[in-house]
Design an enzyme around this catalytic site. Structure first.
Site: not given
Length: 483
Positions: A262-264, A386
């Protein structure tokens, strides 16, 4: 009147010049457009039936398991059990968000302003999807698009092709049960290349791009309206008020879920000095292993080759990454994640960037002000727009972070990768695509949701004229500054 309405339905303001170099793409889009024209005016119940069909195609446990296993087998990325959970949870959450929402016909009336809002489909959506979530991300985009009366053509990553193709087979099977046109959901044929993807972007009415920044830039320069997402590189701040054990547990869950695809997922933690030692102990208790300087150097050599992040470590387990780096003694300890201490950021400090692996960079900050400065430095290198995590923040600090940092989301006391894209215990909408605002080179700063797949026509009626006096609006300025 009926003839006029019928004729208008056949006209399309964004018809594209045929692409003679990509005839297959042109035929796919033409079929999608024909199906979409019939679908968009079929009524809310039909749109919602399509949503339910696409959702059950991925949520049905047997099919979900097939998709999760195939994704890991063919991409080599992530963990099948976590993908199974992600496919179910993200889709269930999206269904919750869409339940009962009107997306066709009149959706709002404002009598006081004389405005009626009418929801309109955008047409054919080009959905550009990554290999990290080759089923969950296409499903999310397909469901949002169908909810708004659109057709979808997916351009999957080459590695994710098989998973996406199986998903669409499952969707078509559900569509057949519901009497829906299979041409509403299609994908590009193999081989997936830049030329075919670019042709799809040109011919579609809207591009929604998730994945590499190269794909996002191509979407923005395609000549078609586009939504793209920014780069991830999440940092979390740990204040002296944090519950170290609780924060460590949540960070470990976030850092290890699906092997950090995940980019998170947190890439860095910035720990205030007063809690630094206690926090490192807590992270160690959660399965983290802190590397020494020599081990860190070997890990860096394995993860970055010729200045680029190597695929050999992407979304693999911490033990596998340790073995790749020749750290067999570390691998033997079966770590959940690896930790390295860092003091700088930028290209000379590769651990300050996004890693897409269960590797956590640890910074030590004198106080909260220094922690904020560190995060600013990290995001100036990568990840601006982000989101940021914080553990142990009061309301004032959380708002301060949202005011001072270049982020679209501040995630307080939560497992970041589960919370940022929406969760059942926060109010963010469920999504796998996070807009990063102008900080991240995006034209939106929200979680990508159904509203991005919708046009709204406004009917304006005459209302009683209300003309203000100049002094009503400028009186305070005149009193302070003079006329």
């Amino acid at each position: 009147m009926n003839d006029m309405a019928s004729g208008a339905a056949l006209a399309h303001p964004r018809e594209r010049t045929p692409d003679t170099e990509q005839p297959d793409v042109e035929r796919i889009v033409a079929r999608a457009r024909a199906a979409q024209r019939r679908f968009e005016n079929a009524g809310q119940q039909t749109l919602d039936t399509a949503v339910a069909a696409a959702a059950w195609a991925i949520m049905e446990p047997r099919r979900n398991r097939q998709l999760a296993d195939l994704a890991v087998r063919d991409t080599g990325l992530g963990n099948a059990d976590d993908k199974f959970r992600k496919n179910h949870r993200k889709t269930l959450g999206l269904l919750r968000d869409l339940h009962g929402v009107a997306t066709t016909g009149v959706i709002a009336r404002d009598e006081s302003h004389g405005i009626v809002e009418i929801a309109r489909a955008v047409g054919v959506v080009a959905a550009i999807t990554p290999s990290t979530n080759p089923a969950a991300t296409p499903a999310n985009k397909i469901i949002n698009a169908l909810k708004c009366g659109n057709a979808v053509v997916v351009a999957p990553s080459p590695k994710g092709y098989s998973s996406c193709a199986l998903l669409i087979d499952f969707i078509h099977a559900e569509f057949a049960k519901a009497g829906l046109d299979a041409d509403l959901v299609q994908m590009l044929p193999q081989p997936i290349g830049k030329a075919a993807t670019a042709a799809l972007m040109r011919l579609a009415d809207l591009v929604v791009a998730t994945g590499s920044q190269a794909n996002v830039r191509m979407a923005y320069t395609s000549g078609t309206p586009a939504f793209g997402v920014g780069a991830g590189n999440v940092a979390s701040i740990i204040t002296e008020r944090a519950n170290a054990d609780d924060a460590a547990r949540k960070i470990a869950v976030s850092k290890t879920f699906d092997n950090a695809t995940s980019c998170s997922s947190e890439n860095s933690v910035v720990i205030v000095d007063a809690i630094y030692a206690r926090m490192l102990d807590a992270l160690t208790n959660e399965g983290g292993v802190l590397l020494d300087a020599a081990q860190k150097a070997r890990l860096q050599a394995a993860m970055w080759r010729d200045g680029k992040l190597s695929a050999c470590c992407t979304a693999r387990s911490a033990a596998a990454i340790a073995r790749e780096a020749g750290l067999d003694d570390i691998a033997a300890r079966e770590p959940r994640f690896l930790m390295v201490e860092e003091s700088g950021y930028g290209s000379a400090y590769p651990f300050s960037g996004e890693k897409l692996a269960p590797v956590l960079t640890v910074y030590r900050a004198r106080d909260i002000g220094a922690a904020v400065d560190t995060v600013c430095g990290i995001y100036a290198y990568m990840g601006a727009g982000h989101s940021v995590g914080v553990h142990g923040a009061d309301d004032a600090l959380a708002v301060t972070l949202g005011t001072q940092l270049p982020v679209a989301r501040v995630i307080v006391d939560q497992a970041h990768c589960l919370a940022t894209g929406g969760n059942f215990d926060n109010g963010l909408p469920f999504s796998l695509s996070m807009g990063c605002g102008t900080w991240g080179g995006n034209n939106f700063s929200a979680n990508l949701g159904y509203r991005q797949y919708l046009n709204v026509t406004r009917v304006a009626y005459p209302i009683e004229e209300r003309v203000p006096e100049v002094d009503d609006l400028l009186g305070d300025y005149f009193r302070r500054c003079g006329r």
